[in-house]
Write a protein that holds these residues in place. Structure first.
Motif, PDB file in Angstrom:
ATOM      1  N   ARG A  92       0.827  -1.194   0.000  1.00 17.74           N
ATOM      2  CA  ARG A  92       0.000   0.000   0.000  1.00 17.74           C
ATOM      3  C   ARG A  92       0.872   1.258   0.000  1.00 17.74           C
ATOM      4  O   ARG A  92       1.997   1.270   0.496  1.00 17.74           O
ATOM      5  CB  ARG A  92      -0.952   0.000   1.178  1.00 17.74           C
ATOM      6  CG  ARG A  92      -0.306   0.112   2.540  1.00 17.74           C
ATOM      7  CD  ARG A  92      -1.325  -0.044   3.679  1.00 17.74           C
ATOM      8  NE  ARG A  92      -2.504   0.752   3.472  1.00 17.74           N
ATOM      9  CZ  ARG A  92      -3.744   0.249   3.458  1.00 17.74           C
ATOM     10  NH1 ARG A  92      -3.939  -1.045   3.676  1.00 17.74           N
ATOM     11  NH2 ARG A  92      -4.775   1.035   3.261  1.00 17.74           N
ATOM     12  N   PHE A 110       3.631  -8.467   4.583  1.00 21.04           N
ATOM     13  CA  PHE A 110       2.194  -8.645   4.358  1.00 21.04           C
ATOM     14  C   PHE A 110       1.381  -7.977   5.470  1.00 21.04           C
ATOM     15  O   PHE A 110       0.181  -7.783   5.329  1.00 21.04           O
ATOM     16  CB  PHE A 110       1.812 -10.122   4.205  1.00 21.04           C
ATOM     17  CG  PHE A 110       2.047 -10.984   5.404  1.00 21.04           C
ATOM     18  CD1 PHE A 110       1.016 -11.245   6.298  1.00 21.04           C
ATOM     19  CD2 PHE A 110       3.286 -11.571   5.629  1.00 21.04           C
ATOM     20  CE1 PHE A 110       1.219 -12.060   7.405  1.00 21.04           C
ATOM     21  CE2 PHE A 110       3.500 -12.386   6.736  1.00 21.04           C
ATOM     22  CZ  PHE A 110       2.466 -12.626   7.621  1.00 21.04           C
ATOM     23  N   VAL A 111       2.057  -7.574   6.555  1.00 19.35           N
ATOM     24  CA  VAL A 111       1.416  -6.802   7.620  1.00 19.35           C
ATOM     25  C   VAL A 111       2.507  -6.201   8.491  1.00 19.35           C
ATOM     26  O   VAL A 111       3.620  -6.734   8.567  1.00 19.35           O
ATOM     27  CB  VAL A 111       0.463  -7.691   8.463  1.00 19.35           C
ATOM     28  CG1 VAL A 111       1.233  -8.713   9.275  1.00 19.35           C
ATOM     29  CG2 VAL A 111      -0.440  -6.855   9.366  1.00 19.35           C
ATOM     30  N   MET A 247      -1.787 -11.925   0.852  1.00 20.84           N
ATOM     31  CA  MET A 247      -2.115 -10.544   0.493  1.00 20.84           C
ATOM     32  C   MET A 247      -3.577 -10.397   0.085  1.00 20.84           C
ATOM     33  O   MET A 247      -4.008  -9.317  -0.328  1.00 20.84           O
ATOM     34  CB  MET A 247      -1.211 -10.069  -0.653  1.00 20.84           C
ATOM     35  CG  MET A 247       0.272 -10.022  -0.306  1.00 20.84           C
ATOM     36  SD  MET A 247       0.677  -8.771   0.934  1.00 20.84           S
ATOM     37  CE  MET A 247       0.707  -7.300  -0.087  1.00 20.84           C
ATOM     38  N   ASP A 249      -7.825 -10.343   0.319  1.00 24.72           N
ATOM     39  CA  ASP A 249      -8.775  -9.636   1.175  1.00 24.72           C
ATOM     40  C   ASP A 249      -9.070 -10.419   2.450  1.00 24.72           C
ATOM     41  O   ASP A 249      -9.189  -9.832   3.535  1.00 24.72           O
ATOM     42  CB  ASP A 249     -10.078  -9.377   0.422  1.00 24.72           C
ATOM     43  CG  ASP A 249      -9.938  -8.318  -0.667  1.00 24.72           C
ATOM     44  OD1 ASP A 249      -8.825  -7.784  -0.836  1.00 24.72           O
ATOM     45  OD2 ASP A 249     -10.948  -8.021  -1.336  1.00 24.72           O
ATOM     46  N   GLN A 252      -5.943 -10.115   4.776  1.00 21.65           N
ATOM     47  CA  GLN A 252      -5.634  -8.721   5.080  1.00 21.65           C
ATOM     48  C   GLN A 252      -6.712  -8.066   5.947  1.00 21.65           C
ATOM     49  O   GLN A 252      -6.408  -7.293   6.860  1.00 21.65           O
ATOM     50  CB  GLN A 252      -5.442  -7.938   3.783  1.00 21.65           C
ATOM     51  CG  GLN A 252      -4.200  -8.367   2.997  1.00 21.65           C
ATOM     52  CD  GLN A 252      -2.910  -7.930   3.663  1.00 21.65           C
ATOM     53  OE1 GLN A 252      -2.680  -6.749   3.848  1.00 21.65           O
ATOM     54  NE2 GLN A 252      -2.069  -8.893   4.020  1.00 21.65           N
ATOM     55  N   ASN A 253      -7.965  -8.369   5.675  1.00 18.68           N
ATOM     56  CA  ASN A 253      -9.035  -7.811   6.505  1.00 18.68           C
ATOM     57  C   ASN A 253      -8.996  -8.379   7.920  1.00 18.68           C
ATOM     58  O   ASN A 253      -9.268  -7.667   8.894  1.00 18.68           O
ATOM     59  CB  ASN A 253     -10.400  -8.077   5.866  1.00 18.68           C
ATOM     60  CG  ASN A 253     -10.703  -7.122   4.728  1.00 18.68           C
ATOM     61  OD1 ASN A 253     -10.466  -5.923   4.837  1.00 18.68           O
ATOM     62  ND2 ASN A 253     -11.221  -7.645   3.631  1.00 18.68           N
ATOM     63  N   ALA A 256      -6.236  -6.469   9.625  1.00 18.63           N
ATOM     64  CA  ALA A 256      -6.643  -5.086   9.890  1.00 18.63           C
ATOM     65  C   ALA A 256      -7.555  -5.005  11.120  1.00 18.63           C
ATOM     66  O   ALA A 256      -7.499  -4.021  11.874  1.00 18.63           O
ATOM     67  CB  ALA A 256      -7.343  -4.504   8.669  1.00 18.63           C
ATOM     68  N   PRO A 262      -2.368  -3.515   7.442  1.00 22.80           N
ATOM     69  CA  PRO A 262      -2.349  -4.450   6.317  1.00 22.80           C
ATOM     70  C   PRO A 262      -1.496  -3.889   5.192  1.00 22.80           C
ATOM     71  O   PRO A 262      -1.544  -2.692   4.899  1.00 22.80           O
ATOM     72  CB  PRO A 262      -3.824  -4.543   5.910  1.00 22.80           C
ATOM     73  CG  PRO A 262      -4.414  -3.232   6.341  1.00 22.80           C
ATOM     74  CD  PRO A 262      -3.669  -2.829   7.580  1.00 22.80           C
ATOM     75  N   ALA A 264      -1.503  -4.872   1.914  1.00 24.75           N
ATOM     76  CA  ALA A 264      -2.112  -4.874   0.586  1.00 24.75           C
ATOM     77  C   ALA A 264      -2.833  -3.557   0.298  1.00 24.75           C
ATOM     78  O   ALA A 264      -3.382  -2.920   1.202  1.00 24.75           O
ATOM     79  CB  ALA A 264      -3.086  -6.039   0.453  1.00 24.75           C
ATOM     80  N   ILE A 267      -7.042  -2.129   1.188  1.00 21.24           N
ATOM     81  CA  ILE A 267      -7.639  -2.735   2.380  1.00 21.24           C
ATOM     82  C   ILE A 267      -7.800  -1.638   3.431  1.00 21.24           C
ATOM     83  O   ILE A 267      -6.823  -0.979   3.805  1.00 21.24           O
ATOM     84  CB  ILE A 267      -6.753  -3.865   2.945  1.00 21.24           C
ATOM     85  CG1 ILE A 267      -6.571  -4.978   1.897  1.00 21.24           C
ATOM     86  CG2 ILE A 267      -7.349  -4.424   4.222  1.00 21.24           C
ATOM     87  CD1 ILE A 267      -7.835  -5.696   1.515  1.00 21.24           C
TER      88      ILE A 267
END
Length: 299
Positions: A92, A110-111, A247, A249, A252-253, A256, A262, A264, A267
């Motif tokens: 992001r 990835f996070v 990565m 949804d 990632q959600n 988050a 996150p 990606a 998101i």
């Protein structure tokens, strides 16, 4: 047969493994590649599985989780044994703009997990609340800042970077920090008023059964730990699909929701993160890994 080594915080490790195992069953049906996931135990007596793999020269196809596992590798080891795939897993804009892209293409976050300061609102008034990390090194906090056990990643990272960033004050202020078992025990102790200040990862810091704690987002940003994907040179290209899943949804959600950042694009971030402009203390991959080199001796 392919192997994933996962070393993530305990509060997300089990859920991640469950979701990844479900995906890997479908992946096996599609590609006829069976994938096993081995997780690092969260006990100080346990040998680092990553270190054991390095010593045996039996590296996993994908290493997932704390990037500090790579801090003590000898020069040239990373380039010799791991794939450089810059741009394969774009991140992001909020992270990319602050230097979180590894241009060498080895580390794929990835996070990002922020480490939060929190306090008991009944013990501290507005004028007492620390505004920046260096405030925690003041003499008035002697024995008053509670953290998890010294071996846990939040304690290692925060104290390592406090020493690195504030070398003149840190050694004289070690007595400010008290270590006590698990993150949940830290939360409970501050919530009950036994300590005025605590430090844990941000997902734990949001918990307050008695509603007595508040999070401090310091002006100089939160220390943090990126969770990365790193691919062995021997990893089949089909395994990139597992990175795509991390990565996705779905994953990632979930991350988050923990108030983690996150990686990606597109998101939504947790409101706690957006309200504080995703302000993280980050000076680049080389600085981060160099500071963590030999980390167990640094604090």
């Amino acid at each position: 047969m392919a192997k994933i080594l996962l070393h993530c915080p305990l509060n997300i490790s089990r859920s991640l493994v469950q979701m990844m195992e479900e995906f890997c069953r479908e992946f096996n049906e599609k590609h006829n590649i069976e994938v096993t996931i081995e997780t690092q135990p969260h006990r100080p007596s346990e040998t680092s599985l990553f270190e054991a793999c390095v010593e045996k020269n039996e590296l996993p196809d994908i290493t997932v989780g704390h990037v500090d596992d790579f801090a003590d590798l000898p020069p040239g080891f990373l380039a010799e044994h791991f794939k450089s795939i810059p741009g394969r897993f774009p991140i992001r804009k909020e992270l990319a703009d602050k230097g979180w892209t590894d241009n060498d293409g080895y580390f794929h976050p990835f996070v990002v997990i922020p480490f939060a300061i929190f306090y008991n609102k009944n013990l501290l008034g507005k004028e007492d609340i620390p505004q920046v990390w260096q405030d925690l090194l003041d003499d008035r906090w002697e024995g008053k800042i509670l953290m998890p056990d010294a071996f846990r990643i939040v304690s290692l990272v925060v104290k390592t970077f406090m020493k690195t960033d504030f070398p003149k004050k840190f050694d004289g202020a070690k007595k400010n920090f008290v270590h006590q078992a698990s993150p949940m025990e830290v939360i409970t102790a501050v919530d009950e008023g036994r300590y005025p200040i605590g430090i844990t990862n941000i997902a734990f810091a949001r918990i307050s059964k008695q509603k007595n704690t508040r999070i401090i987002w310091p002006k100089d940003g939160l220390f943090c730990m990126p969770q990365v994907m790193v691919y062995s040179r021997n990893a089949a290209d089909q395994l990139f699909e597992i990175g795509d899943f991390l990565m996705s949804d779905k994953i990632q959600n979930y991350l988050a929701l923990q108030s983690f950042v996150p990686a990606a694009k597109d998101i939504p971030m947790h409101q706690l993160v957006t309200d504080n402009q995703c302000n993280l203390r980050w000076k680049g991959w080389n600085y981060f890994l160099q500071a963590l080199k030999g980390r167990r001796l640094a604090v």
